[in-house]
Design a protein around this motif. Structure first.
Motif, PDB file in Angstrom:
ATOM      1  N   GLY A 112      37.621 -27.756 -13.748  1.00 58.63           N
ATOM      2  CA  GLY A 112      38.204 -27.720 -15.077  1.00 58.63           C
ATOM      3  C   GLY A 112      38.140 -26.328 -15.691  1.00 58.63           C
ATOM      4  N   MET A 113      37.007 -25.654 -15.540  1.00 55.83           N
ATOM      5  CA  MET A 113      36.883 -24.302 -16.081  1.00 55.83           C
ATOM      6  C   MET A 113      37.826 -23.331 -15.366  1.00 55.83           C
ATOM      7  N   ALA A 114      37.962 -23.509 -14.039  1.00 54.93           N
ATOM      8  CA  ALA A 114      38.896 -22.680 -13.283  1.00 54.93           C
ATOM      9  C   ALA A 114      40.335 -22.945 -13.728  1.00 54.93           C
ATOM     10  N   SER A 115      40.636 -24.185 -14.050  1.00 53.96           N
ATOM     11  CA  SER A 115      41.980 -24.541 -14.512  1.00 53.96           C
ATOM     12  C   SER A 115      42.277 -23.934 -15.873  1.00 53.96           C
ATOM     13  N   ARG A 116      41.303 -23.997 -16.759  1.00 54.06           N
ATOM     14  CA  ARG A 116      41.502 -23.394 -18.077  1.00 54.06           C
ATOM     15  C   ARG A 116      41.810 -21.908 -17.941  1.00 54.06           C
ATOM     16  N   HIS A 117      41.054 -21.217 -17.097  1.00 55.04           N
ATOM     17  CA  HIS A 117      41.270 -19.783 -16.888  1.00 55.04           C
ATOM     18  C   HIS A 117      42.663 -19.527 -16.312  1.00 55.04           C
ATOM     19  N   ALA A 118      43.048 -20.294 -15.296  1.00 56.30           N
ATOM     20  CA  ALA A 118      44.340 -20.075 -14.642  1.00 56.30           C
ATOM     21  C   ALA A 118      45.501 -20.393 -15.570  1.00 56.30           C
ATOM     22  N   LEU A 119      45.394 -21.483 -16.338  1.00 56.62           N
ATOM     23  CA  LEU A 119      46.497 -21.850 -17.226  1.00 56.62           C
ATOM     24  C   LEU A 119      46.642 -20.847 -18.363  1.00 56.62           C
ATOM     25  N   ARG A 120      45.529 -20.421 -18.918  1.00 56.98           N
ATOM     26  CA  ARG A 120      45.625 -19.452 -20.012  1.00 56.98           C
ATOM     27  C   ARG A 120      46.156 -18.111 -19.515  1.00 56.98           C
ATOM     28  N   GLN A 121      45.887 -17.760 -18.259  1.00 57.13           N
ATOM     29  CA  GLN A 121      46.497 -16.564 -17.679  1.00 57.13           C
ATOM     30  C   GLN A 121      48.008 -16.720 -17.619  1.00 57.13           C
ATOM     31  N   SER A 392      43.637 -26.397  -9.458  1.00 58.50           N
ATOM     32  CA  SER A 392      43.829 -26.980  -8.128  1.00 58.50           C
ATOM     33  C   SER A 392      44.848 -26.177  -7.327  1.00 58.50           C
ATOM     34  N   ALA A 393      45.945 -25.771  -7.981  1.00 60.41           N
ATOM     35  CA  ALA A 393      46.964 -24.976  -7.303  1.00 60.41           C
ATOM     36  C   ALA A 393      46.405 -23.628  -6.859  1.00 60.41           C
ATOM     37  N   ARG A 394      45.607 -23.011  -7.724  1.00 61.37           N
ATOM     38  CA  ARG A 394      45.023 -21.712  -7.373  1.00 61.37           C
ATOM     39  C   ARG A 394      44.021 -21.840  -6.238  1.00 61.37           C
ATOM     40  N   LEU A 395      43.210 -22.890  -6.280  1.00 53.94           N
ATOM     41  CA  LEU A 395      42.222 -23.121  -5.232  1.00 53.94           C
ATOM     42  C   LEU A 395      42.906 -23.314  -3.880  1.00 53.94           C
TER      43      LEU A 395
END
Length: 414
Positions: A112-121, A392-395
């Motif tokens: 979830g934290m990784a998703s927040r970072h990726a989406l806000r980017q 998930s997409a970034r991972l």
């Protein structure tokens, strides 16, 4: 590489977009005419990165008989003569263990934290129009017992680096004035300032347009996937309604449809559809509606502000395998809205929607390689597809590229 992504919901479209940006040639294939038309069409709208704990937990077990047998329960089960359903139910019950629940919560919170970072980017880089707002989230509780349980959960999440704040009734209303009319039924709340909201369907369409304009992508909508052609442990081609499609690699991200397609390769992903519902209200200048995401724990209904609309979502139906709208469920949600926000003053009757969420018993999605050396999975996100899509997409893109990942590579290993 040329990579085929199967499924154009928020997970599949995000995956195709990330792979295209990585320099791969991507083909996105789906039976629908556009991206985001099924489970992503009108979901809850909340990006709840900190609220990713799986449904399977010990506290659920004592409530299951009451929930499952009552027609108006937020969680309802319709038994079917379907072995897959009974396997899923049994696996769900076995997953209701404290240790497993906490382990899964830790893993999902990291994603979830990784998703927040990726989406806000992505938001900062492209400014997509999907009614995105970083307004935070407020959970409100109707009694002190449930609030005390929430306080204990905040302590656990704080230990994982997720700060939250316990609020009194007055504090809840001060943070979200639209709650004033239901203040008498609020014992307190939990505020999390890091949460966002947005329209998943609009974000899918933004990425679809980006893929359409790219020379490194191909869109194959209104195309059904019929099966696979393999050689040993390698996928040679995808059989579709438009003929065979050969590529270097394949990503299965087809939501509830992933289960049947994986079965044709001898894989059981443990995915079963959980049906959910939503209402979308068009607001007026006179509407007294929440501006931040609100989760009403007593009624199990969530509210997300999407520009000049209010998205209301809730309910879990197990054993309802079509998107046919149950009028009784919609009526119950409309009654909850009328009771909580009597001055909503919407422009008219809300639009109703139902969708099937691809759930696994333990709540963990499958992200990563399979025993087929050119087939990857990104599926099984349940009710958290929108929340976890960007991470998930970034991972998966990092795994395919062989790059170090921000998360342990085997956390969501199929």
């Amino acid at each position: 590489m040329h990579i085929v992504v199967i499924g154009a919901g928020i997970i599949g479209t995000s995956t195709a977009y990330a792979l295209m940006q990585d320099g791969h040639y991507v083909t996105l294939i789906d039976a629908a005419p556009h991206a985001g038309t099924q489970a992503s069409r009108a979901n809850g709208g909340q990006l709840s990165y900190s609220f990713v704990a799986p449904l399977a937990e010990p506290a659920v077990l004592p409530q299951l008989p009451r929930w499952l047998l009552r027609e108006d329960s937020p969680l309802r089960w319709r038994p079917r003569a379907d072995p897959a359903q009974w396997r899923w139910i049994l696996s769900f019950l076995l997953a209701c263990r404290r240790g497993l629940h906490q382990e899964t919560t830790r893993d999902l919170l990291a994603l979830g934290m990784a998703s927040r970072h990726a989406l806000r980017q992505l938001v900062e880089r492209e400014s997509p129009a999907f009614d995105f707002t970083a307004s935070g989230k407020l959970q409100v509780y109707g009694d002190t017992k449930s609030l005390d349980a929430a306080r204990r959960r905040t302590e656990f999440l704080a230990s994982l680096g997720c700060p939250q704040q316990i609020l009194s009734t007055a504090d809840c209303v001060a943070r979200e004035p639209a709650l004033a009319d239901m203040a008498g039924g609020i014992a307190g709340g939990v505020h999390t300032e890091t949460e966002d909201a947005g329209d998943a369907h609009a974000l899918c369409r933004h990425m679809e347009e980006g893929l359409r304009q790219s020379s490194r992508s191909q869109l194959m909508f209104e195309t059904t996937v019929q099966g696979w052609r393999t050689s040993g442990l390698r996928v040679v081609a995808l059989r579709t309604s438009r003929g065979e499609l050969a590529a270097d690699g394949y990503v299965l991200a087809g939501g509830v449809g992933s289960q049947a397609l994986a079965r044709r390769l001898g894989m059981d992903l443990g995915i079963y559809p959980l049906k959910g519902y939503s209402l979308t209200y068009a607001l007026t200048p006179d509407s007294r509606a929440p501006t931040m995401s609100v989760s009403d724990i007593a009624s199990k209904v969530v509210y997300a502000r999407l520009g000049d609309r209010l998205r209301v979502a809730g309910m879990v139906d197990i054993g309802h395998v079509t998107t046919e709208i149950d009028a009784g469920r919609i009526t119950r949600m409309e009654q909850a809205v009328a009771q909580r926000f009597p001055r909503l003053n919407a422009a008219g009757a809300p639009s109703a929607w139902a969708g099937l969420r691809p759930a696994r018993p333990n709540g963990k999605p499958l992200i990563g390689p399979t025993r087929y050396d050119n087939l990857w999975l990104n599926t099984g996100h349940g009710m958290l597809g929108f929340t976890l899509a960007a991470g998930s997409a970034r991972l998966l893109a990092d795994q395919i590229a062989g790059r170090p990942t921000s998360l342990a590579g085997d956390l969501f290993q199929p």
